[in-house]
Design an enzyme around this catalytic site. Structure first.
Site, PDB file in Angstrom:
ATOM      1  N   CYS A   1      -3.829   0.543  -6.506  1.00  0.00           N
ATOM      2  CA  CYS A   1      -3.721   0.644  -4.962  1.00  0.00           C
ATOM      3  C   CYS A   1      -2.201   0.893  -4.388  1.00  0.00           C
ATOM      4  O   CYS A   1      -2.143   2.059  -3.667  1.00  0.00           O
ATOM      5  CB  CYS A   1      -4.425  -0.397  -4.107  1.00  0.00           C
ATOM      6  SG  CYS A   1      -3.836  -2.088  -4.567  1.00  0.00           S
TER       7      CYS A   1
ATOM      8  N   HIS B   1      -1.631  -2.189   2.648  1.00  0.00           N
ATOM      9  CA  HIS B   1      -0.182  -2.327   1.844  1.00  0.00           C
ATOM     10  C   HIS B   1       0.993  -1.356   2.514  1.00  0.00           C
ATOM     11  O   HIS B   1       0.744  -0.332   2.996  1.00  0.00           O
ATOM     12  CB  HIS B   1      -0.388  -2.011   0.287  1.00  0.00           C
ATOM     13  CG  HIS B   1      -1.408  -2.695  -0.263  1.00  0.00           C
ATOM     14  ND1 HIS B   1      -1.827  -4.126   0.259  1.00  0.00           N
ATOM     15  CD2 HIS B   1      -1.406  -2.833  -1.680  1.00  0.00           C
ATOM     16  CE1 HIS B   1      -2.340  -4.824  -0.838  1.00  0.00           C
ATOM     17  NE2 HIS B   1      -2.298  -3.909  -1.919  1.00  0.00           N
TER      18      HIS B   1
END
Length: 333
Positions: free
Chosen positions: A129, A242
């Protein structure tokens, strides 16, 4: 319009559920849809396009008739069922790390290397990711000049550790508010009001496995086999999305204005970069959508060929589920 039989392996987890949501949102041409999970989840109902799909047990026979399998299970499960998926004639788009670095498995971010997806031999891997989010942010700059190296620090949300991460953060905040001690289970230490500078197992000269992914996967995706990356991965008390601070060094200098223009025009990116008006990417703004927000673009004061930037992206969507569905769309086209 041709329709495709889709099977989601690991459908009851956070990424699996998000895959169903993204398939519906993007109006993917789904024919038959199967949702597979472990025996304990059999019979559960998952919503999709105004109806409910009953979860079935993942077995070798369950992949019969599938055209595309979206994998949202851990490495062991992905490896266990990959032969059956191939035998069924389906393409396995896998979100685990089981096959990412295998030579005959494409590792694909559709905005960057879509042509690699068409070279598959039955399996296409979804990258890590943080790797996806970082590379979407810098890919437009790589087209201006090859990237020689990057120094990165990731600020990874608790949801990246699975469904238990957000619950643990909420429970710890409530316990601390009541003056009670906390008892971490998901993370090795208290995550509420704290940072934990370790994600993944010990891998290479003090770097963790999570930290090495940006270099190893980045080289393969960008087709830059000599690119070097020094990365520090940090778990932060953020629920979702994130963030990554990146200092990239290029073969030739790139003016900041040119970099901003390239990122603003890049697929999958949104330029959010106006420091004087307090405009910069933040996790809250990037959650539950698919663009990578990029900002704080500035010269690297330690290297005339360097640029620094900050980017944020939803790791469950673009960092996992959406990227997988976009790969499936490439195959359909």
């Amino acid at each position: 319009m041709k329709r495709y039989n889709i099977t989601v392996l690991g459908a009851t987890g956070a990424v699996g559920r998000e895959m169903l949501k993204v398939l519906e949102e993007r109006q993917f041409p789904v024919g038959e849809l199967r949702c597979l999970a472990s025996a304990r989840s059999v019979g559960k109902k998952l919503p999709f396009a105004g109806r409910e799909i009953t979860v079935e047990e993942a077995t070798d026979a369950a992949f019969t008739g599938a055209d595309i399998v979206l994998g949202a299970a851990e490495n062991e499960i992905a490896r266990r069922f990959a032969p059956a998926i191939r035998a069924a004639g389906a393409v396995f788009i896998d979100n685990s790390s089981a096959f990412r670095m295998e030579d005959d498995v494409p590792l694909v971010v559709p905005e960057i290397n879509p042509e690699d997806a068409l070279q598959h031999r039955g399996i296409i891997a979804n990258p890590n990711c943080s790797t996806i989010i970082t590379l979407v942010a810098v890919a437009a700059l790589r087209r201006l000049s090859p990237i020689l190296s990057m120094t990165a620090a990731t600020y990874q949300a608790v949801s990246g550790a699975g469904a238990g991460g957000p619950l643990e953060l909420e429970e710890e905040v409530e316990a601390l508010y009541r003056g009670e001690p906390v008892q971490p289970h998901v993370f090795p230490y208290q995550i509420a009001y704290n940072l934990i500078p370790r994600i993944g197992g010990l891998s290479h000269e003090g770097y963790t496995s999570e930290e090495m992914k940006l270099q190893n996967e980045g080289r393969k995706i960008l087709h830059l086999p000599e690119m070097k990356v020094a990365c520090t991965c940090v778990r932060v008390p953020v629920m979702r999305s994130h963030s990554i601070a990146v200092a990239a060094r290029f073969a030739q200098p790139i003016p900041v204005a040119r970099a901003r223009e390239a990122i603003a025009a890049a697929p999958g990116c949104r330029l959010v970069d106006d420091l004087s008006n307090e405009l910069y990417p933040m996790p809250l703004d990037t959650s539950d959508q698919d663009l990578v927000f990029v900002g704080r673009i500035r010269p690297d004061l330690t290297d005339p060929n360097g640029l620094c930037l900050w980017c944020c992206g939803d790791q469950i969507r673009k960092g996992a589920a959406t990227n997988a569905v976009q790969i499936a769309e490439l195959l359909c086209r």
